[in-house]
Each structure stands twice: as structure tokens, then as C-alpha cells.
Scaffold this active site. Sequence first.
Site, PDB file in Angstrom:
ATOM      1  N   GLY A 346       0.835  -1.196   0.000  1.00  0.00           N
ATOM      2  CA  GLY A 346       0.000   0.000   0.000  1.00  0.00           C
ATOM      3  C   GLY A 346       0.863   1.236   0.000  1.00  0.00           C
ATOM      4  O   GLY A 346       2.091   1.183   0.148  1.00  0.00           O
ATOM      5  N   GLY A 348       0.690   5.627   1.131  1.00  0.00           N
ATOM      6  CA  GLY A 348      -0.023   6.732   1.759  1.00  0.00           C
ATOM      7  C   GLY A 348       0.660   8.047   1.488  1.00  0.00           C
ATOM      8  O   GLY A 348       1.524   8.168   0.608  1.00  0.00           O
ATOM      9  N   PHE A 350       2.744   9.681   3.327  1.00  0.00           N
ATOM     10  CA  PHE A 350       4.102   9.832   3.820  1.00  0.00           C
ATOM     11  C   PHE A 350       5.063   8.774   3.295  1.00  0.00           C
ATOM     12  O   PHE A 350       6.274   8.886   3.477  1.00  0.00           O
ATOM     13  CB  PHE A 350       4.131   9.792   5.360  1.00  0.00           C
ATOM     14  CG  PHE A 350       3.290  10.862   5.982  1.00  0.00           C
ATOM     15  CD1 PHE A 350       3.228  12.129   5.432  1.00  0.00           C
ATOM     16  CD2 PHE A 350       2.543  10.605   7.115  1.00  0.00           C
ATOM     17  CE1 PHE A 350       2.450  13.120   5.999  1.00  0.00           C
ATOM     18  CE2 PHE A 350       1.762  11.586   7.692  1.00  0.00           C
ATOM     19  CZ  PHE A 350       1.719  12.854   7.127  1.00  0.00           C
ATOM     20  N   GLY A 351       4.540   7.719   2.688  1.00  0.00           N
ATOM     21  CA  GLY A 351       5.427   6.669   2.207  1.00  0.00           C
ATOM     22  C   GLY A 351       4.664   5.439   1.761  1.00  0.00           C
ATOM     23  O   GLY A 351       3.434   5.451   1.668  1.00  0.00           O
ATOM     24  N   ASP A 464      -6.074   8.423  16.134  1.00  0.00           N
ATOM     25  CA  ASP A 464      -6.389   8.155  14.726  1.00  0.00           C
ATOM     26  C   ASP A 464      -6.890   6.730  14.549  1.00  0.00           C
ATOM     27  O   ASP A 464      -6.510   6.045  13.588  1.00  0.00           O
ATOM     28  CB  ASP A 464      -5.165   8.408  13.847  1.00  0.00           C
ATOM     29  CG  ASP A 464      -5.531   8.575  12.377  1.00  0.00           C
ATOM     30  OD1 ASP A 464      -6.693   8.921  12.097  1.00  0.00           O
ATOM     31  OD2 ASP A 464      -4.662   8.361  11.513  1.00  0.00           O
TER      32      ASP A 464
END
Length: 655
Positions: A346, A348, A350-351, A464
Amino acid sequence: MATILAAVLILAVLHHHLPPAEAVTSICSSNGRNYTEGSSYAVNLGRVIDSLPTKASSSPSLFATATVGAGANQTVYAIGLCRGDLVAYTCLVCLRSGLSDAKLDCPLAMDVSIDVADTCHLRFSNLDFVASTNNSVQQAFFSTYYPTVASSVAGRFNALVAQLLQATADYAASGSSERRFATGEMVVDEDTSQLGGLIPNIFATAQCTPDLTPAQCGACLAGAMAEMPRQVFPRNSSGASFVGERCGLRFATYSFYNGNAMVQLHARPQGKKTATTTVLITVFAILAELLALSLVGFWVWKKKSSQRKAPLFINVEDVENFESIFIGLSILRSATNNFDEKNKLGEGGFGAVYKGALPDGQEIAVKRLYQSTKQGLGQMKNELAMMVKLQHKNLVRIIGVCLEDGEHMLVYEYMPNKSLDTIIFDPDRSVHLDWGSRFRIINGIARGLQYLHEHSQMTIVHRDLKASNVLLDADMKPKISDFGLAKIFTDDQTRKATSLIIGTLGYMSPEYALRGHYTTKLDVFSFGILVLEIVTGRRNNYAVNTEDLFSLVWKHWVEGTIAELSDPGLGRHYPRGEVLKCINIGLLCVQQNPTDRPSMSTVVVMLGSDTISLEAPYRPAYVLNRSRSYIDTTELVKEPLCSEPQSSITELEPR
């Protein structure tokens, strides 16, 4: 010199970690006129409540007016305005919450003006104030969390505030911003310690409703400014706001808005420095910078040496410091086939995450941060600092970290069934997740949160929690992941506040989304959403112009038709009493008031008991009283539900 530098560094760290002041609380005012339930005014007000938040939040200017009805004391005039740095979702939540608070705080009042945590402002009335361009109702707001400015520097502080507010107001009224909104910062570069007090940097906002012309906006803000010396400055408060339905001003000694300041001023020292003083300051600054660079260079060299010497694979249970879990870059390149795209699990903001296998055969997931991300690096450091100290079967286990050649990577145990959202929101995969598996997942998440809140060495708020941050192992056991936003509470803390509200839309509790307040009850709120999502198979898309999950569940709860909401993937054969219990628990967790939400220990007990009597929930957060089928939360209402099997659960009517 080293002592001076150490003192400077300590002050910088303390300043960075000081909690921001509490946002201003909501206050209502009314002109004394009341309406009656069922009247034309009440019906028209209901239409305003339904339409105004969506209309304003979907507007590029985050502003809307409404005129509903006809006739004296029957027409409702309304204005809704959100702070100019917000996104549509936060605006929608704020206005809905404000209208709900107004109905509770000023019941049956025809004319109500309310400011919600300096995040949005609204007013409705039977009088046509919409045609006016000034603040017919305006109010100064203070918070008990703002410290008082020392009287010895109050005069200077107030003068700087006035200067900053004027410049910020001028920018807002200039027409350069479509939202008639501006932010400002006063950088204070002067020593007032000899006066017995210090003046910090000052931050400010100014805003008008976008339908005003620059001249009208300027006149409105000038009227607000004129009230500052009379209502605000004599209190020597380090933060306050003065707002009305057409314009408002706010200042504080911390950055409470999003983004950089549009207006930046510098307060120059009031006294003159000698040439010798200037030279000494310059020399000290150069020496301090050289020493800091030397320390950084030594730290980098030390870390690289530690990486070369550190064992490759060490069980996380034995970790005492970060150096003991360093994994070499070459090992991770080999494990992931040089980060082959075929191994990418996957990606996102940020990385990316890659699947890999260590030489001993252990499967791993490698989170590789983009080299350009600064926020991601900060979250990685936060996650690493926490995860090495946490041990629980319902938390993802961290195996190692790599910090070589500009790379920043965290290595976790591999979860073959990926994240919860990839299953429950996929109709093809959700049919393979029976109720027993779903209930075990709910229970596992609850126990993981209970550990974070009450049983670990620290009290931790995840901040989160969502379906994509719950991973599933080979046995479908849930494990909470991604602690980049998590916060630690000390023993004497029960609540914190932040001016930087970050997280995931749809999972934030109202006190956090609107005011930045967070406690363990923020995670409880997010858990409640997860429960409702797992049971219904529906994502909480709390977007503009769509019916959110809360409203849908509450409507069926009141009407006694919860069975219609169960995920079709469950089929027809599942314990309806247990499903109803989970819906009940989920609704208790998403109550508007944090004190009405249970602790995670209580949730675990409720999930594990077949005989405990559950409390009836109030209407959940963000759901307004749109019709008679929505029960008002101001009184206890008992209505029979449908004849679904309820096991031994009692008192399931809405409160």
C-alpha cells in the site's frame, strides 16, 4: 558557552511542548422573544437547521444566509459563517453542533447568536438582520485557560495586540481574500524582563462575512476594534475574541489557526543597543551555531557506528533503547527484493509499505518514508518512541528500524489479512466475515484500547483509530497500528488541547474537531464509529450532502428497525440480540458529551457479559433534531422498540 546553549535548547523544547490554551466556549444570547413548539416559526427554524450547515460548508466562502417563511414572527432569518482557514467538513460539523447547542442552551428563543469555539459563528432571528452590514449582536469571549499578562507589561502587550489586530483587519478588508479572512503574527523581539514580565509572540485573525464590500468590512472591524480598549484590554488577558454575525477579531499567544500568517509584524526593541552589545550577540550566535553543528555531526557519526555494530534481529520484548533494534539497509533491500513494486502492500501520504521476509523466514512489513516528508518523519519518531514500550496481543508489534543513507523505515510483523477496511467495506470479501469473527474483532480492538488507556506504563490516546489502522493477522485477530499521532498523558493529566487538529475526517469527536480537546474519550468515540461500521458494513462518510452513519443508525434505532441496517454479508443467521447490544454500545460511545461515553474497561465488561443491563443512549453527536422521529436529548423518552430478540439486555430505549 555550553551552558548558554543548553539553556537556549531547553527553553526551545519547553516552548514547543507547552499545551495551547483552551478554545473559547460557546455562549448564547437572545432578545427575549420566544416561539412555541409546532408554530410556523418552529417549522421554519427546522428547515434552517436542515439546510444552513450544508449550504455554508459547501460554499467556497464557507458562508451562507437563509430566509425561510413569510409573515411577522413566522419568518426565520439566519447567517452561518466558518473561520476562513477551515475545510468543508469541519465547517459542517461546527455549524451543526452550534445549531444543536443553540436549541439546548436557548430553548424556544427566537433570536439566538452563538460562537462555537471561535471556529464558526451563526445567528437566527425573527428580525431581518441579514440586510444589515454591522454587528447588531456582538460579544467579547474569554477563556479561563488564558493566563493574565503581568501588569508591568500589560500596556506594551495591549499596544502590540492593537497594532497586530489593525494590520490583520486591514488585510481582511482589502479584498485580497475571497473569504474576507486574514491571519497575523507579531514576532516580539525585545527584552521586557526588567519590567517583571515577558511578552511572547502574538497571533491574530480577522474576518468578515464574504458578502460585505471592502469598505463595509473595514467599517465593521473598526467597530469591533473600538470595543477592545473598553471590554478586552482592561482584563490584561493574553487571549480574547470579539465577534458578531458580520465580523470578528481574535488574538492569543499561541498559533490557533491553520497555515502561515498572512500578515507578519516585528516588534522592535524599545531601547537602543550599544555597538559592543551587538557585536557580543553576533559572536555568541556564531559560536552557538558552530557548537550545535558539531554536536549534530557527532550524533550522526555515533548513530552510523551504532547501526554497523547493532545486532540484526532482536526480539522487541528485549528492547531497552532504539540502537538495539536497528536493521541494516542491505538486509531490508534483500528482504523486499530491493523494494520491488510487486511487493508493495500500500501507499499513503508519507510513504509506502512493502512485504518482505528476513533470512530466518520471518515475514515483515516495511514502512518506507518518502525522503521529502518532514511531517511523516515526526510521526515516525513518535511511533517508534511509543511502540518499543508497548506489549499487547492486540497491538501491532514493531521489529526494527532503519536509518541509513537518508532512509527512514520502520519494520513490523506482517499481517496477511491486511486492514479491516479492505474487508468490511468490500461486499465480495465481507460475506466471508461471519458474526463470530466480527464480534471477536470488536472485542480485540476494545481490549487493545483498554491496554493503551489503563494498563500500559503510560496513558496513551491513539487519536487516529479507524478501520484502516486495524490490521488482521492470519487468524483474523485485530491489531491496532499506526501510532504516529498518538499522545502520552502524565499521571496528573486528564485532558489536553492542541491548535493543530489532525486525524481522519469522520472519526473525530466533536470536542476534538471543534476545540482541539482530547482525552481517552476521543478514542472511545472513534471505537464507537468502528463498531457501527463493523455491524452495518457501511463507511461513515460524513461528507456534505450525504446522510452520515450516525443519522442513519439513530433513525433506525428510534424506529426499532435496526435489523434493516445489519450488513447483508451476515446473511439471515446471526444472534440478533448480540448485534443489538453492539449497536447499543456503539451509540453510547459516540455521545456528544464525553462524560456520557463509557470507558474502555466498561466497554470490555459490557461486551463480555450476557446479563448486564445497558444504559439507553442519547442522540449521538452531530445528529440534529430534524423531525419528530428524532428524540430530543433534553428529556428522557421511553418508546417501545420493535420485537427483535433482546437477549437479557434491558432499557434499550433512546434517552
